[in-house]
Design a protein around this motif. Structure first.
Motif, PDB file in Angstrom:
ATOM      1  N   LEU A  60       0.880  -1.068  -0.033  1.00 22.66           N
ATOM      2  CA  LEU A  60      -0.029   0.027  -0.147  1.00 22.66           C
ATOM      3  C   LEU A  60       0.890   1.264  -0.131  1.00 22.66           C
ATOM      4  CD1 LEU A  60      -2.725  -1.276   2.533  1.00 22.66           C
ATOM      5  CD2 LEU A  60      -2.650  -1.043   0.260  1.00 22.66           C
ATOM      6  N   GLN A  61       1.976   1.431   0.750  1.00 21.12           N
ATOM      7  CA  GLN A  61       2.519   2.501   0.808  1.00 21.12           C
ATOM      8  C   GLN A  61       3.634   2.677  -0.461  1.00 21.12           C
ATOM      9  OE1 GLN A  61       4.696   3.116   4.445  1.00 21.12           O
ATOM     10  NE2 GLN A  61       2.811   2.885   5.875  1.00 21.12           N
ATOM     11  N   ASP A  62       4.136   1.540  -0.905  1.00 21.72           N
ATOM     12  CA  ASP A  62       4.999   1.720  -2.096  1.00 21.72           C
ATOM     13  C   ASP A  62       4.232   1.455  -3.286  1.00 21.72           C
ATOM     14  OD1 ASP A  62       6.990   2.216  -0.142  1.00 21.72           O
ATOM     15  OD2 ASP A  62       7.965   0.195  -0.479  1.00 21.72           O
ATOM     16  N   SER A  63       3.142   1.042  -3.192  1.00 26.49           N
ATOM     17  CA  SER A  63       2.169   0.611  -4.213  1.00 26.49           C
ATOM     18  C   SER A  63       2.837  -0.506  -5.282  1.00 26.49           C
ATOM     19  CB  SER A  63       1.924   1.796  -5.116  1.00 26.49           C
ATOM     20  OG  SER A  63       0.825   1.566  -5.933  1.00 26.49           O
ATOM     21  N   ASP A  64       3.302  -1.659  -4.647  1.00 31.90           N
ATOM     22  CA  ASP A  64       3.814  -2.424  -4.974  1.00 31.90           C
ATOM     23  C   ASP A  64       2.976  -3.427  -6.028  1.00 31.90           C
ATOM     24  OD1 ASP A  64       5.326  -5.350  -5.279  1.00 31.90           O
ATOM     25  OD2 ASP A  64       6.810  -4.211  -4.441  1.00 31.90           O
ATOM     26  N   ASN A  65       3.234  -3.603  -7.085  1.00 29.48           N
ATOM     27  CA  ASN A  65       2.503  -4.164  -8.135  1.00 29.48           C
ATOM     28  C   ASN A  65       2.762  -5.790  -8.131  1.00 29.48           C
ATOM     29  OD1 ASN A  65       1.219  -1.758  -9.377  1.00 29.48           O
ATOM     30  ND2 ASN A  65       3.134  -1.388 -10.550  1.00 29.48           N
ATOM     31  N   TYR A  66       4.036  -6.204  -7.907  1.00 33.08           N
ATOM     32  CA  TYR A  66       4.366  -7.396  -7.990  1.00 33.08           C
ATOM     33  C   TYR A  66       3.571  -8.213  -6.523  1.00 33.08           C
ATOM     34  CZ  TYR A  66       7.087 -11.387  -6.024  1.00 33.08           C
ATOM     35  OH  TYR A  66       7.514 -12.594  -5.426  1.00 33.08           O
ATOM     36  N   LEU A  67       3.914  -7.512  -5.555  1.00 32.10           N
ATOM     37  CA  LEU A  67       2.826  -8.044  -4.158  1.00 32.10           C
ATOM     38  C   LEU A  67       1.416  -8.203  -4.588  1.00 32.10           C
ATOM     39  CD1 LEU A  67       4.776  -6.570  -1.192  1.00 32.10           C
ATOM     40  CD2 LEU A  67       5.031  -8.811  -2.038  1.00 32.10           C
ATOM     41  N   ALA A  68       1.019  -7.184  -5.117  1.00 28.55           N
ATOM     42  CA  ALA A  68      -0.438  -7.142  -5.389  1.00 28.55           C
ATOM     43  C   ALA A  68      -1.031  -8.499  -6.582  1.00 28.55           C
ATOM     44  CB  ALA A  68      -1.099  -6.037  -6.183  1.00 28.55           C
ATOM     45  N   GLU A  69      -0.030  -8.681  -7.328  1.00 27.84           N
ATOM     46  CA  GLU A  69      -0.450  -9.699  -8.299  1.00 27.84           C
ATOM     47  C   GLU A  69      -0.307 -11.249  -7.706  1.00 27.84           C
ATOM     48  OE1 GLU A  69      -2.160  -9.379 -11.131  1.00 27.84           O
ATOM     49  OE2 GLU A  69      -1.854  -7.073 -10.955  1.00 27.84           O
ATOM     50  N   GLN A  70       0.735 -11.321  -6.746  1.00 24.07           N
ATOM     51  CA  GLN A  70       1.103 -12.491  -6.328  1.00 24.07           C
ATOM     52  C   GLN A  70      -0.085 -12.882  -5.049  1.00 24.07           C
ATOM     53  OE1 GLN A  70       3.854 -13.523  -8.986  1.00 24.07           O
ATOM     54  NE2 GLN A  70       3.241 -14.994  -7.013  1.00 24.07           N
TER      55      GLN A  70
END
Length: 447
Positions: free
Chosen positions: A285-295
């Motif tokens: 949420l803070q870094d808006s990490d796309n990889y984590l969202a998809e995984q």
């Protein structure tokens, strides 16, 4: 003559109701004027405010229209991940035989991830296995490397990572340029070592670092070795062979090979479960990490169905979960918000924020979201008041600027809000300045 108590009570509550109606009308007029007399007046803008204590809408401007939410989609991802994975997430599923252990991936994102050293519980488990490990990648399980509606030519940037069921090193090249021990000299460090050790110099190329699409061959130019370029992350191309090779390099004492055996039914498998740390959600949420969202989507789908059935998972979320929450129809097509197929209304996003406020807890939610003027993607924004007053998720694509989250007024009133803009032609700086002005007014004036 005495006036009956019941009549007095009715008159009192009628007066309160009329005062509240007058206040709501004044708020609506004031906010309408601020929006329509700003650059938002000619923009495709939606705005919703929702009172978290009274559980009712406060204000709406095009709040019932659909917008592409960009990374505000991660609020939906966090909602479903928190519901399905709160107790424990399946890090890997496996079958043990006399001569080997056969494993199938779940989407678990932390294996050898450089940002989660000390949180990864799967690597120690793998390292202590005495039998050969067979990592299975059956064709029916392998997710598309990109989500629906992604731009394929973003592969050269640091925000699009390929998706996989057994990611290693976060499916990324990670580089640092720092002093090497006591030598006083700077050197390049990173992972995976195989990729770091094989960077190719091409002084003539324009990009500082570039990758040949579909490979893990990186070329760098003469300006690459500058401290301001680091730390640096770039996506890797992922397949079963590279996964096995990278993991074998990290576990030199282990025998690891790939296979393609179909995934057995869930009741025939053992599961290694692990809690997901708030450090992960904070980075999401803070870094808006796309990889984590998809995984997380793959992980949640595996948790629900025993296999990474994304299609069934998104169908369940939109046709069952969101309907049970009273959100209505939402187009939820990926976890990160990179897809322009995602569509959601401001009035729906404030309901999502309200649900998270109840389920996650306000203090924890505030600790996970970017804080205006303090950290994350809001470190340089919403610092126009004497105290933090905005905790929210940002979202941006070309032509898209969105922000949704919590707002605390000067008087202590808690609101959920969602500001969404599509078809943006101006600079994001102008849009954020205007939103800061409007939300600053809300902070000062809503009692």
């Amino acid at each position: 003559m005495r006036i009956p108590l019941l009549v007095l009570c009715c008159l009192f509550f009628l007066g309160v109701s009329q005062a509240q109606d007058t206040s709501r009308r004044a708020t609506t007029r004031a906010l309408d004027n601020r929006i329509e007399n700003s650059l938002f007046g000619e923009a495709h803008t939606g705005f919703a405010l929702y009172d978290l204590e009274a559980q009712r809408p406060v204000y709406g401007y095009n709040a019932n229209r659909y917008f592409v939410p960009a990374s505000n989609t991660k609020l939906l991802t966090f909602l479903v991940a928190n519901r399905l994975l709160e107790a424990a997430a399946p890090a890997v599923v496996y079958q043990a035989f006399e001569d080997r252990i056969e494993l199938w991936g779940t989407g678990y994102p932390l294996l050898l991830h450089p940002a989660f050293v000390g949180y990864d519980t799967l690597l120690p488990w793998l390292a202590t296995r005495d039998l050969p490990l067979v990592l299975n990648f059956p064709n029916g399980d392998i997710p598309p490397r990109y989500g629906a509606g992604w731009s394929w030519d973003d592969f050269n940037y640091g925000y699009v990572f390929e998706r996989s069921l057994l990611p290693v090193y976060g499916n990324r090249l990670y580089l640092e340029y720092r002093e090497a021990g006591d030598t006083g000299r700077e050197a390049l460090f990173g992972s995976p070592a195989e990729v770091v050790d094989n960077l190719v110099m091409d002084a003539a190329q324009e990009r500082t670092i570039s990758r040949v699409e579909g490979s893990n061959r990186f070329t760098v130019n003469a300006n690459f070795y500058r401290p301001y370029n680091f730390p640096l992350e770039r996506a890797l191309s992922v397949d079963s062979a590279t996964t096995v090779r990278y993991l074998s390099s990290a576990l030199p004492g282990s025998s690891i090979r790939s296979g393609d055996r179909p995934r057995p039914p869930l009741d025939a498998l053992r599961t290694i479960s692990t809690p997901l740390p708030d450090t992960l959600y904070r980075k999401l949420l803070q870094d808006s990490d796309n990889y984590l969202a998809e995984q997380l989507i793959l992980l949640a789908a595996t948790s629900r169905y025993g296999r990474p059935d994304e299609e069934a998972f998104f169908e369940w979320a939109t046709d069952t979960l969101f309907q049970e929450m009273g959100l209505g129809e939402i187009s939820f097509r990926d976890g990160s918000g990179l897809s322009r197929y995602n569509l959601v209304k401001p009035e729906q996003l404030v309901q999502v924020i309200a649900a998270l406020d109840r389920e996650v807890g306000r203090e924890r939610l505030r600790s996970l979201l970017p804080t205006g003027g303090i950290n994350g993607t809001l470190k340089q924004r919403f610092d126009n008041q004497p105290e933090p007053y905005v905790w929210a998720k940002t979202g941006s694509l070309s032509g898209v600027i969105c922000i949704s989250g919590l707002l605390r007024t000067r008087s202590g009133r808690w609101l959920a809000f969602s500001f969404m803009h599509n078809n943006v032609m101006g600079s994001s700086r102008e849009y954020y300045a205007t939103m800061e002005d409007i939300l600053g007014w809300v902070y000062e004036n809503l009692r």
